[in-house]
Design a protein around this motif. Sequence first.
Motif, PDB file in Angstrom:
ATOM      1  N   MET A   1      -5.457  -3.567  -3.073  1.00 60.88           N
ATOM      2  CA  MET A   1      -4.570  -4.499  -3.776  1.00 60.88           C
ATOM      3  C   MET A   1      -4.932  -5.935  -3.459  1.00 60.88           C
ATOM      4  O   MET A   1      -4.634  -6.838  -4.223  1.00 60.88           O
ATOM      5  CB  MET A   1      -3.100  -4.214  -3.444  1.00 60.88           C
ATOM      6  N   ILE A   2      -5.632  -6.132  -2.360  1.00 60.32           N
ATOM      7  CA  ILE A   2      -6.077  -7.483  -1.986  1.00 60.32           C
ATOM      8  C   ILE A   2      -6.987  -8.061  -3.065  1.00 60.32           C
ATOM      9  O   ILE A   2      -7.065  -9.280  -3.236  1.00 60.32           O
ATOM     10  CB  ILE A   2      -6.765  -7.469  -0.603  1.00 60.32           C
ATOM     11  N   LYS A   3      -7.663  -7.205  -3.823  1.00 58.01           N
ATOM     12  CA  LYS A   3      -8.566  -7.662  -4.879  1.00 58.01           C
ATOM     13  C   LYS A   3      -7.816  -8.493  -5.928  1.00 58.01           C
ATOM     14  O   LYS A   3      -8.368  -9.446  -6.468  1.00 58.01           O
ATOM     15  CB  LYS A   3      -9.277  -6.493  -5.535  1.00 58.01           C
ATOM     16  N   TYR A   4      -6.584  -8.150  -6.191  1.00 59.68           N
ATOM     17  CA  TYR A   4      -5.764  -8.922  -7.127  1.00 59.68           C
ATOM     18  C   TYR A   4      -5.599 -10.358  -6.622  1.00 59.68           C
ATOM     19  O   TYR A   4      -5.814 -11.321  -7.356  1.00 59.68           O
ATOM     20  CB  TYR A   4      -4.395  -8.261  -7.301  1.00 59.68           C
ATOM     21  N   PHE A   5      -5.236 -10.486  -5.354  1.00 60.04           N
ATOM     22  CA  PHE A   5      -5.009 -11.808  -4.780  1.00 60.04           C
ATOM     23  C   PHE A   5      -6.309 -12.590  -4.643  1.00 60.04           C
ATOM     24  O   PHE A   5      -6.332 -13.801  -4.849  1.00 60.04           O
ATOM     25  CB  PHE A   5      -4.279 -11.675  -3.441  1.00 60.04           C
ATOM     26  N   GLU A   6      -7.390 -11.903  -4.312  1.00 64.78           N
ATOM     27  CA  GLU A   6      -8.679 -12.570  -4.253  1.00 64.78           C
ATOM     28  C   GLU A   6      -9.036 -13.143  -5.620  1.00 64.78           C
ATOM     29  O   GLU A   6      -9.511 -14.278  -5.717  1.00 64.78           O
ATOM     30  CB  GLU A   6      -9.775 -11.583  -3.809  1.00 64.78           C
ATOM     31  N   ASP A   7      -8.812 -12.374  -6.662  1.00 63.76           N
ATOM     32  CA  ASP A   7      -9.118 -12.836  -8.014  1.00 63.76           C
ATOM     33  C   ASP A   7      -8.246 -14.026  -8.398  1.00 63.76           C
ATOM     34  O   ASP A   7      -8.747 -15.026  -8.913  1.00 63.76           O
ATOM     35  CB  ASP A   7      -8.908 -11.693  -9.011  1.00 63.76           C
ATOM     36  N   LYS A   8      -6.973 -13.939  -8.140  1.00 61.49           N
ATOM     37  CA  LYS A   8      -6.038 -14.997  -8.544  1.00 61.49           C
ATOM     38  C   LYS A   8      -6.214 -16.268  -7.718  1.00 61.49           C
ATOM     39  O   LYS A   8      -5.955 -17.367  -8.209  1.00 61.49           O
ATOM     40  CB  LYS A   8      -4.589 -14.514  -8.457  1.00 61.49           C
ATOM     41  N   MET A   9      -6.648 -16.131  -6.469  1.00 61.20           N
ATOM     42  CA  MET A   9      -6.772 -17.278  -5.580  1.00 61.20           C
ATOM     43  C   MET A   9      -8.222 -17.736  -5.405  1.00 61.20           C
ATOM     44  O   MET A   9      -8.464 -18.709  -4.696  1.00 61.20           O
ATOM     45  CB  MET A   9      -6.150 -16.941  -4.225  1.00 61.20           C
ATOM     46  N   ASP A  10      -9.153 -17.007  -6.003  1.00 64.39           N
ATOM     47  CA  ASP A  10     -10.581 -17.309  -5.905  1.00 64.39           C
ATOM     48  C   ASP A  10     -11.022 -17.410  -4.440  1.00 64.39           C
ATOM     49  O   ASP A  10     -11.623 -18.394  -4.004  1.00 64.39           O
ATOM     50  CB  ASP A  10     -10.930 -18.596  -6.660  1.00 64.39           C
ATOM     51  N   VAL A  11     -10.676 -16.369  -3.673  1.00 67.41           N
ATOM     52  CA  VAL A  11     -11.063 -16.267  -2.268  1.00 67.41           C
ATOM     53  C   VAL A  11     -11.608 -14.863  -2.008  1.00 67.41           C
ATOM     54  O   VAL A  11     -11.458 -13.966  -2.836  1.00 67.41           O
ATOM     55  CB  VAL A  11      -9.867 -16.529  -1.317  1.00 67.41           C
ATOM     56  N   THR A  12     -12.220 -14.688  -0.844  1.00 66.45           N
ATOM     57  CA  THR A  12     -12.648 -13.369  -0.395  1.00 66.45           C
ATOM     58  C   THR A  12     -12.081 -13.163   0.993  1.00 66.45           C
ATOM     59  O   THR A  12     -12.219 -14.015   1.861  1.00 66.45           O
ATOM     60  CB  THR A  12     -14.180 -13.259  -0.342  1.00 66.45           C
ATOM     61  N   VAL A  13     -11.424 -12.036   1.189  1.00 61.23           N
ATOM     62  CA  VAL A  13     -10.821 -11.705   2.481  1.00 61.23           C
ATOM     63  C   VAL A  13     -11.717 -10.699   3.184  1.00 61.23           C
ATOM     64  O   VAL A  13     -12.169  -9.734   2.581  1.00 61.23           O
ATOM     65  CB  VAL A  13      -9.408 -11.110   2.289  1.00 61.23           C
ATOM     66  N   GLY A  14     -11.981 -10.929   4.456  1.00 60.24           N
ATOM     67  CA  GLY A  14     -12.751  -9.973   5.253  1.00 60.24           C
ATOM     68  C   GLY A  14     -14.230 -10.233   5.239  1.00 60.24           C
ATOM     69  O   GLY A  14     -14.702 -11.301   4.828  1.00 60.24           O
ATOM     70  N   LYS A  15     -14.947  -9.233   5.690  1.00 58.50           N
ATOM     71  CA  LYS A  15     -16.397  -9.343   5.843  1.00 58.50           C
ATOM     72  C   LYS A  15     -17.095  -9.021   4.532  1.00 58.50           C
ATOM     73  O   LYS A  15     -16.705  -8.093   3.843  1.00 58.50           O
ATOM     74  CB  LYS A  15     -16.858  -8.377   6.918  1.00 58.50           C
ATOM     75  N   LYS A  16     -18.123  -9.752   4.212  1.00 59.59           N
ATOM     76  CA  LYS A  16     -18.898  -9.486   2.996  1.00 59.59           C
ATOM     77  C   LYS A  16     -20.029  -8.550   3.297  1.00 59.59           C
ATOM     78  O   LYS A  16     -20.551  -8.450   4.318  1.00 59.59           O
ATOM     79  CB  LYS A  16     -19.434 -10.772   2.418  1.00 59.59           C
TER      80      LYS A  16
END
Length: 76
Positions: free
Chosen positions: A61-76
């Motif tokens: 579900m974090i993917k929704y917030f990443e998309d809306k906030m244009d951020v990436t959470v965690g390790k790439k």
Amino acid sequence: PKIIARDYEPGARIAVHRKDILNAKSYAHKLGIDLPVTDVTLRIMDWMNDNGYIDIDQAGMIKYFEDKMDVTVGKK
């Protein structure tokens, strides 16, 4: 930990949670109960469905917030 590790291997798929939320909303409607936070959660899950993430873990579900906030959470 799953979010930080970007581990979205299904333990509890969004599709199953979405089905349960739809059932709960249906029953709540029959009882005349409003579920505003559930409505928000369902909108996020609908976005996930529309964007091909319905079969990943609920941590996704974090993917929704990443998309809306244009951020990436965690390790790439």
